[in-house]
Structures are given as structure tokens and as C-alpha cells.
Scaffold this active site. Structure first.
Site, PDB file in Angstrom:
ATOM      1  CG  HIS A   1      -3.321  -3.145   4.813  1.00  0.00           C
ATOM      2  ND1 HIS A   1      -1.950  -2.339   5.099  1.00  0.00           N
ATOM      3  CD2 HIS A   1      -3.916  -2.012   3.747  1.00  0.00           C
ATOM      4  CE1 HIS A   1      -1.854  -1.439   4.788  1.00  0.00           C
ATOM      5  NE2 HIS A   1      -2.856  -0.980   4.233  1.00  0.00           N
TER       6      HIS A   1
ATOM      7  NE  ARG B   1      -8.732   6.276   3.194  1.00  0.00           N
ATOM      8  CZ  ARG B   1      -7.654   6.680   3.556  1.00  0.00           C
ATOM      9  NH1 ARG B   1      -6.992   7.813   2.733  1.00  0.00           N
ATOM     10  NH2 ARG B   1      -6.195   5.411   3.153  1.00  0.00           N
TER      11      ARG B   1
ATOM     12  CB  CYS C   1      -0.956  -0.445   0.819  1.00  0.00           C
ATOM     13  SG  CYS C   1      -2.180   1.037   0.893  1.00  0.00           S
TER      14      CYS C   1
HETATM   15  N1  GLN Z   1      -2.243   7.079   2.449  1.00  0.00           N
HETATM   16  C1  GLN Z   1      -1.867   6.252   1.122  1.00  0.00           C
HETATM   17  C2  GLN Z   1      -3.478   6.082   0.379  1.00  0.00           C
HETATM   18  O1  GLN Z   1      -4.168   6.298   1.297  1.00  0.00           O
HETATM   19  C3  GLN Z   1      -1.973   4.435   1.610  1.00  0.00           C
HETATM   20  C4  GLN Z   1      -2.500   4.289   2.949  1.00  0.00           C
HETATM   21  C5  GLN Z   1      -2.171   2.761   3.151  1.00  0.00           C
HETATM   22  O2  GLN Z   1      -0.965   2.327   2.644  1.00  0.00           O
HETATM   23  N2  GLN Z   1      -3.452   1.915   3.129  1.00  0.00           N
HETATM   24  O3  GLN Z   1      -3.628   5.568  -0.411  1.00  0.00           O
END
Ligand code: GLN
Length: 260
Positions: A198, A136, A99
């Protein structure tokens, strides 16, 4: 290797205190356990900002996810390690970048505030956050990797786009993956794997964990070390099945999200 020598692998976790979202440190733990079960010693070390470390000491490099703020904090240090890490990957070094770490192993990540964070260009990819008003990418993911399912949890605002010729790691079955549009998940360059998963991802996907160990063993000890002794994976596979179930029971909305 003589039978008296116990093989060992050095696992380096980059920025473990800053890039460690949603259980990413479980990836190191899984590698440690799966190595120990085969009498391979896994020496796990954390590499923080400013630490004197070179990838020559590593057999496997792990880097996890983080919020934009944490990504920004590690960015300058990671830049300084860029040449070393690119050489390591060129030299078949094994990497799992998750990520936020995956984004910074690409060319750049444009964060939610529109500012660019330079990456180290291991992956021929760029990541862009469409801004705080856009939803998101959150939820359970199923992807197809070498004909088998890999499962994990994603939560990212940034969308990754692979440049032409850059191989993806897997194909999305359910969830968003790289960007929710092209059906691709992660990226792969030589023995470097990038993913949005993750969970942590390795405890639930033992075949992926063993792939990393096997690649590292071959690189360090030679091709005769490619085949790892099978382990009792019943607990890991139960976790895998539960993650599959969770992703599928999100139902059509989950499947539809792929093209959202
Ligand atoms: N900050 C990054 C995003 O929002 C990565 C997030 C994460 O590692 N889960 O895309």
C-alpha cells in the site's frame, strides 16, 4: 493513431468504497496524472457490487486492500466477474491488485476466523491468516523489482504462498512481503501484478506506474506506444527516498523480521 486523436485509457477501480486501505485510491490518481502529463486521457471509473461492467471496457484494472469483513462483502460479486477477469488477463489486460485484492485474485484467502473466501485464481497462490493470536505483518517494505527498489507500506494478517511456477513480483529486502518467510513479494501473471504494498504504491514508485501505463498503451494502440515521454519525477522520487529511509531506519529489527 493519428496525431489528431488523443489516446485514452479506461481505468477501472473495483469496489473503491470497500477495498481502499492506506491510500490505495492514490494509485488511480497517479495513473490519471501521469497520463495527463503525456496528453493521454485516463477515464477512471469505480465498479461496485452489482454494477453492469465488463473488462472489455478496461485498459487497466485496479483493486485495493480491505479488512476481512470488506473482502467478504465483495467476494460473491467478484466470483461472478471471475471468468471475465481471467479472460482479460489471458488477453494481456493490465491489473494491479493490492493486498486484500491480491489475496482475492489468488485461489482463496482463509481469513482470520478460519473461513475460506474463494478467489478468482488469476494468481496461482493461496493466502492464509494464521489467526488473531499471531502478529500481523506491519511496516515499511523495500523490495527489489527488476533490479530497482520498490517501496510501500504493508499491514496484513494473511500470508500468501505462491504455488510452484508462479512468478513473484519482487524480492523482499526489508519487511515481510508475501509471508515473512520465503523472501518473495507479490505475484505476476502476464500483465497482472499482485502486491502487498500500500502507500499508495504507485505515487512512490513512478517506474511501476509507468510500466502499467505502457503495457496498457501497447495493448490498446500497438508496440510503438511502449515508450512514454519522461516526466519530472523529483517529487515522486523524494517520496520513494523517504519511504526507503523509513524502512531502513527501522534498523535491524526490520531486516530481521523478514524471517520472523
Ligand atoms: N484483510 C487482509 C489481511 O489482513 C488484507 C489486509 C489489507 O488489505 N491490508 O490479510
Amino acid at each position: 493513431m493519428s496525431s489528431a486523436d488523443r489516446p485514452s485509457l479506461n481505468v477501472a477501480v473495483l469496489y473503491p468504497d470497500l477495498l481502499n486501505l492506506y491510500g490505495d485510491r492514490g494509485n488511480a490518481r497517479t495513473l490519471e496524472q501521469r497520463c495527463a502529463a503525456r496528453s493521454i486521457e485516463a477515464n477512471v471509473i469505480g465498479v461496485g457490487i452489482g454494477d453492469d461492467w465488463s473488462s472489455e471496457e478496461a485498459d487497466i484494472v485496479l483493486v485495493g486492500g480491505g479488512q476481512d469483513r470488506e473482502q467478504r462483502r465483495v467476494q460473491a460479486d467478484l466470483q461472478q466477474r471471475g471468468e471475465d477477469l481471467r479472460k482479460y488477463v489471458d488477453n494481456d489486460g493490465v491489473v494491479l491488485a493490492v493486498c486484500g485484492g491480491f489475496q482475492l485474485f489468488g485461489h482463496h484467502y482463509r481469513g482470520w476466523d478460519g473461513e475460506i473466501m474463494e478467489g478468482i485464481g488469476v494468481f496461482d497462490a493461496v493466502a492464509t491468516h494464521p489467526g488473531p493470536r499471531i502478529a500481523r505483518c506491519v511496516g515499511n517494505v523495500i523490495a527489489l523489482w527488476e533490479g530497482e527498489t520498490v517501496v510501500g507500506f504493508e499491514n496484513h494478517g494473511g500470508r500468501t504462498y505462491l504455488n510452484e511456477g508462479q512468478q513473484a513480483l519482487a524480492d523482499v529486502v526489508s519487511g515481510f512481503g508475501n509471508n515473512g518467510g520465503d523472501g518473495l513479494e507479490g505475484a505476476k501473471v502476464k500483465n497482472a501484478y499482485g502486491t502487498y504494498l500500500h502507500g499508495a504504491v504507485l505515487p512512490k514508485n513512478p517506474r511501476l506506474a509507468d510500466r502499467l501505463i505502457s503495457l496498457a498503451m501497447v495493448r490498446r494502440y500497438g508496440p510503438e506506444e511502449a515508450n512514454l515521454a519522461p516526466l519530472d519525477d523529483s517529487a515522486a522520487l523524494r517520496a520513494h527516498a523517504e519511504a526507503l529511509h523509513a524502512a531502513l531506519s527501522a534498523g535491524e529489527s526490520s531486516l530481521g523480521r523478514r524471517f520472523a
